[in-house]
Structures are given as C-alpha cells and as structure tokens.
Scaffold this motif. Sequence first.
Motif, short mmCIF file in Angstrom:
data_model
loop_
_atom_site.label_atom_id
_atom_site.label_comp_id
_atom_site.label_asym_id
_atom_site.label_seq_id
_atom_site.Cartn_x
_atom_site.Cartn_y
_atom_site.Cartn_z
N UNK A 125 -26.07 23.58 -51.98
CA UNK A 125 -25.19 22.71 -52.48
C UNK A 125 -24.69 21.84 -51.17
N UNK A 126 -24.84 20.54 -51.36
CA UNK A 126 -24.61 19.56 -50.08
C UNK A 126 -25.17 19.99 -48.97
N UNK A 127 -26.21 20.34 -48.99
CA UNK A 127 -27.33 20.67 -47.93
C UNK A 127 -28.03 19.85 -47.22
N UNK A 128 -29.28 20.13 -46.90
CA UNK A 128 -30.22 19.02 -46.21
C UNK A 128 -31.57 19.86 -46.39
N UNK A 170 -30.46 11.15 -39.32
CA UNK A 170 -30.91 9.51 -39.17
C UNK A 170 -31.87 9.02 -40.36
N UNK A 171 -32.49 10.31 -40.79
CA UNK A 171 -33.23 10.02 -42.00
C UNK A 171 -34.42 8.81 -41.63
N UNK A 172 -35.21 9.40 -39.99
CA UNK A 172 -36.19 8.57 -39.70
C UNK A 172 -37.64 9.22 -40.09
N UNK A 173 -37.43 10.42 -40.50
CA UNK A 173 -38.65 11.27 -40.77
C UNK A 173 -38.89 11.22 -42.21
N UNK A 174 -39.84 11.19 -42.85
CA UNK A 174 -40.11 11.45 -44.26
C UNK A 174 -40.11 12.67 -44.72
N UNK A 195 -18.80 12.10 -48.34
CA UNK A 195 -18.78 11.64 -47.21
C UNK A 195 -19.29 12.05 -46.18
N UNK A 196 -19.68 13.23 -46.25
CA UNK A 196 -20.21 14.22 -45.17
C UNK A 196 -21.57 14.06 -45.14
N UNK A 197 -22.43 14.56 -46.31
CA UNK A 197 -23.50 14.51 -46.61
C UNK A 197 -24.10 13.29 -47.43
N UNK A 198 -24.79 12.26 -46.85
CA UNK A 198 -25.47 11.21 -47.71
C UNK A 198 -25.94 11.50 -49.19
N UNK A 210 -30.18 14.47 -51.51
CA UNK A 210 -30.72 15.30 -52.24
C UNK A 210 -32.29 15.19 -52.75
N UNK A 211 -32.39 13.56 -52.55
CA UNK A 211 -33.85 13.42 -52.84
C UNK A 211 -34.66 13.62 -51.76
N UNK A 212 -34.30 13.72 -50.50
CA UNK A 212 -35.05 14.19 -49.48
C UNK A 212 -35.24 15.50 -49.54
#
Length: 333
Positions: free
Chosen positions: A184-187, A194-198, A228-231, A235-237
Amino acid sequence: MPDPAPTRRVTTRLRRLATTALAAVLALTAAPVAPAKAASGSYFYGTYTSLAGTRDYHGYVPSTYRAGTPMPLLVALHGCTENDVGFDLLTGLSALAERRGFLVVFPDQSILANPAQCWNWPLSTNQHRGWGEPSIIAGITNLMRSRYTVDAKRIYATGVSAGGVMSVIMGVTYPDLYAAVATVAGCEYECDLLQLRSPDQAGLDAWREMGSRARPVPVLIFQGTADLVVPPSTAGRIAGQWAQTDDLAIDGVDDGDVTATPSLVERGQVAGGRTYTHKVHRSTGGTVMIEQYLIDGAGHVYPGGCSCSLYGDPSGPDASNLSWDFFLAHPRS
C-alpha cells in the motif's frame, strides 16, 4: 553487552502491554457480532534478536487455531511514525484474523534504528537476503513457524508506505518463504525516487536477487491518486517491476509471460465511498500475477482503514479484506 538504555526498554515494554491491551479491546469491539468462541483468540508479544539487530513484535492467534492443524500466517509491516500496535488498529488485521482464520504478526521498527520508525529500505544492506532488516523480518516469520503450526505454503507479507516498500523487498529476497505480497503506497524493488531507471531494470535486479530461489510472486498494489508522499505513477512502476521479475522467474527468459500491460481494466466504487480503477495482469497461462487498485482522490492512507487513525480512509476499498482474498487465491506452489 549491557543494555544501553534499560529504563527506556522497561518503559517501552509497559507501553506495549498497555497498547496491546487497548488493541485487543478495540479489535473485538470493532468486529461483527459472532459466536462467543470468536472472542477467545489471544494476543502475544515478544522480542526477536539476531546478529542483524533486535525488534519487538506482537501478533494474534485466532480462536480457531489448533496446534497440529496448519494455518496461514500474515506478516504486517507498519509505515513511518507508526508502530506495530497502531498498524493493527489501522488495518483491523487482528479482528480479520479472528473472522477469517489466520495467524498475524506485526514486527515493530525500533526508534533506535530509525527515530521516525520507518523501515530503512533505502539502505543497500536492507535490500538483500540474509542482511539487515529483511533478515530480521524473515527471522520473526520463522520464529512464528517454530511456535505455531503454520501452513508453509500460505505465508504472506503486507505493508503500508515504508512497510509497503519492505513487503516488496521481502517478496524479492525471500520468495521461498512468502507466497505472495501486498503493498500500500509502496515502491518498486530498489525504489528509484527520481524515476530515472526503468521498471524493467528493477525487475531484472529483483530476479537476480532471487537467484536459485526465483519463482513468480503474485503481488497486490494499492495506491491513491492524490498521494502527496508517493507519486501515484509509482503503482505502475511496481507493476512493471514485478511483471519483468515474474516473467523471468517463470522460465528465465524475457519473453512476455507476464507484462506491464493489464489484461483487464475495470472501474468500481465503494458503496457511499470512493471510486477506483482495478487492473489485473495475467500470465500467458491465465494465472493472475498482479492486481492494482488505483483509488480516486485518496492520499497517503490505508484504504478502508479505521478512522481512529490519521492514516485511515474508511471511504476507500477495504484493503485488508481484499488482500486476504488475494492471498487465499495464491498459495506458494
């Protein structure tokens, strides 16, 4: 070595006893009317120590538990500025464990390890098997297996925020222990803020971390669109990372067995509550491997969580029940 802060530890123990008792009262009063035996489950708490460190934990054993009869186990990881008891109250997981028949344990992050009680997922030592906090969480999991009759094929991990990131890490580092995970609201694994890596690269790294234990791990994802904490795009990443990891884990070949493109997209709404988008990713064999719930207007909260918590959003879909439905459909093969 002498305890560096004995007074602090005694105070912490007293606080945990009081808050666990409060959790018991609230969990039982929050549960629907049930037969008298439904109130005879029991809470437990303790401390786990290994070379990697020491962490407290508490958990719940439902009244339907019988020694010798295997029962599923859920490991639940709290977020920052929370503790194990607060996460129990937020999610209602002990009450759910009573109603639906599973064991649950809540590891507690130490304020000595992180003053905000965040799991330290950014550290490289906490992203690999046998090291740091993953080894502690796995150790607590195995401690539960030694004390209770746990169904080895039905051990799961879930978490919110920093705990959600850790649940992903646990699925990557211990795929032989956890049958499926929810976040939940993870990564994604090795979270790239920075979402620079695929996501594909993250998925490849996760598969390599699994090593000889590699297996496709089903994953459930919850994310608010107003977080506002986790973009929200995270979720798609996560889905992309796991699609690549699971694809490689099936046969060792990047051949599209699981893809980041969902096979089903549907809209839903909680009665009197939030709307959401539900996405399902199936393998080419038809098995559901990834599900996403993207919740309209929800912030950095636990969907369906108790209003008694700052992080609860009762108007969202019931993440606790949905997670358990998902877990029951995905035993470890």
